[in-house]
Design an enzyme around this catalytic site. Sequence first.
Site, short mmCIF file in Angstrom:
data_model
loop_
_atom_site.label_atom_id
_atom_site.label_comp_id
_atom_site.label_asym_id
_atom_site.label_seq_id
_atom_site.Cartn_x
_atom_site.Cartn_y
_atom_site.Cartn_z
N TYR A 162 112.95 32.47 -81.68
CA TYR A 162 113.76 32.36 -80.02
C TYR A 162 112.33 32.47 -78.61
O TYR A 162 112.95 31.71 -77.51
CB TYR A 162 114.02 34.28 -79.87
CG TYR A 162 114.78 34.41 -78.35
CD1 TYR A 162 116.01 34.76 -77.85
CD2 TYR A 162 113.92 34.99 -77.61
CE1 TYR A 162 116.66 34.38 -76.66
CE2 TYR A 162 113.96 35.65 -76.41
CZ TYR A 162 115.83 35.42 -76.11
OH TYR A 162 116.50 35.56 -74.73
N LYS A 166 112.80 29.56 -75.60
CA LYS A 166 113.02 29.82 -74.17
C LYS A 166 111.57 28.95 -73.57
O LYS A 166 111.40 29.15 -72.62
CB LYS A 166 112.77 31.40 -73.95
CG LYS A 166 113.97 31.99 -74.85
CD LYS A 166 115.03 31.92 -73.58
CE LYS A 166 116.73 32.72 -73.81
NZ LYS A 166 117.59 32.43 -73.21
P1 NAP Z 1 124.99 39.19 -76.05
O1 NAP Z 1 125.66 40.73 -74.97
O2 NAP Z 1 124.20 38.31 -77.11
O3 NAP Z 1 125.59 38.18 -75.17
C1 NAP Z 1 125.14 36.80 -75.64
C2 NAP Z 1 126.26 36.14 -74.68
O4 NAP Z 1 125.54 34.76 -74.90
C3 NAP Z 1 127.40 36.08 -75.02
O5 NAP Z 1 128.48 36.30 -74.36
C4 NAP Z 1 127.45 34.55 -76.37
O6 NAP Z 1 129.60 35.17 -77.01
C5 NAP Z 1 126.96 34.09 -75.62
N1 NAP Z 1 126.81 33.12 -76.73
C6 NAP Z 1 126.35 32.80 -78.05
N2 NAP Z 1 125.78 31.74 -78.35
C7 NAP Z 1 126.77 30.86 -77.10
C8 NAP Z 1 127.41 29.64 -77.51
N3 NAP Z 1 127.36 28.49 -78.33
N4 NAP Z 1 128.13 29.49 -76.90
C9 NAP Z 1 128.12 29.97 -75.30
N5 NAP Z 1 128.01 30.96 -75.76
C10 NAP Z 1 127.66 31.56 -76.65
O7 NAP Z 1 122.71 39.24 -74.88
P2 NAP Z 1 122.61 40.24 -72.68
O8 NAP Z 1 121.52 40.35 -73.23
O9 NAP Z 1 123.90 39.87 -72.37
O10 NAP Z 1 121.96 37.98 -72.73
C11 NAP Z 1 122.59 37.21 -72.17
C12 NAP Z 1 120.99 36.38 -72.26
O11 NAP Z 1 119.70 37.43 -71.15
C13 NAP Z 1 120.41 36.03 -73.06
O12 NAP Z 1 119.64 33.98 -72.37
C14 NAP Z 1 119.47 35.79 -73.23
O13 NAP Z 1 118.36 35.68 -74.13
C15 NAP Z 1 118.83 36.67 -72.33
N6 NAP Z 1 117.32 38.01 -71.97
C16 NAP Z 1 118.69 38.58 -72.66
C17 NAP Z 1 117.68 40.04 -72.90
C18 NAP Z 1 117.70 41.29 -73.07
O14 NAP Z 1 117.01 42.08 -73.26
N7 NAP Z 1 119.00 41.69 -73.58
C19 NAP Z 1 116.19 40.01 -72.40
C20 NAP Z 1 115.59 38.50 -71.55
C21 NAP Z 1 116.63 37.69 -71.96
P3 NAP Z 1 130.01 35.91 -77.75
O15 NAP Z 1 130.45 36.89 -77.43
O16 NAP Z 1 131.30 35.04 -78.55
O17 NAP Z 1 129.29 35.73 -79.06
#
Ligand code: NAP
Length: 239
Positions: A162, A166
């Site tokens: 990861y 990024k």
């Molecule tokens: P999440 O709840 O796991 O949501 C991730 C989303 O990405 C889900 O809708 C998932 O779809 C989708 N996804 C995964 N693989 C995909 C693909 N091949 N094609 C299309 N969609 C896909 O995570 P989140 O926390 O909302 O994260 C959103 C973003 O924020 C990510 O880029 C993550 O790296 C970033 N981020 C998160 C955090 C945190 O603390 N949560 C911190 C820093 C950065 P499915 O539902 O089908 O799996």
Amino acid sequence: MKTVLITGANRGIGWEVARKLSRADYFVYLASRDREAGEQAAEALRTEGRDNISPVVLDVTDAKSIEGAVQTVTGRSGSLDALVNNAGILGNHPEDGPIPVEEIERVFDTNLFGVIRVTRAFLPLLRKSPAPRIVNVTSELGSLALQSDPQWMYGRFKSEAYPPSKAALNMYTIVLAAELEEEPFKVNTVSPGYTATAFNNYRGTKKPEDAAAVIARYATLDDDGPTGGFFAEEGKVPW
Ligand code: NAP
């Protein structure tokens, strides 16, 4: 009405960005890889009174599904004002031993190559907007400066999958912003912060709606806003 497409918008931070921008009167293409999940997520916003939402199937690892999404947006709007590359995965880490290279490739395929595929495919539609915006959703875990600081509070998370994905996404953002600098684009890489979603089993300390506000800010920048930067809620993040 301005238009935005958000990948991975069926849940988590992406869904909250869709909610926020639909309230800001953007027409929202709520993209999800699973059709049913996308329709349910759009329906949840419609029950809040929003009718400016269209679910669209888009798997960032599947060129055909990306092309299908481009055709949908072309047919309905003919242009795109903002693209939020939000979809991302952490990768599965074994209890013992190194993470398999195939799993690292899967993480890069979503977090880096997926963003490149989607961005290239939507560039012609973005170029039809007078003020196109691209937000790549990143993480401070991809900051070389923070990860090499032994005092940094999240520095213990040093997976081979990861954080490198990024960091590469951040570099891609610099390259893309430079490529588009003669055009009215704003291209930034933005971290939502440690947020309570399924991504981290809801251990994050921020609310998804607060994380979404940071992303939405950079998706709706004015003409005097920055481009080619790395930002979080508090402002600039060191590369
Ligand atoms: P999440 O709840 O796991 O949501 C991730 C989303 O990405 C889900 O809708 C998932 O779809 C989708 N996804 C995964 N693989 C995909 C693909 N091949 N094609 C299309 N969609 C896909 O995570 P989140 O926390 O909302 O994260 C959103 C973003 O924020 C990510 O880029 C993550 O790296 C970033 N981020 C998160 C955090 C945190 O603390 N949560 C911190 C820093 C950065 P499915 O539902 O089908 O799996």
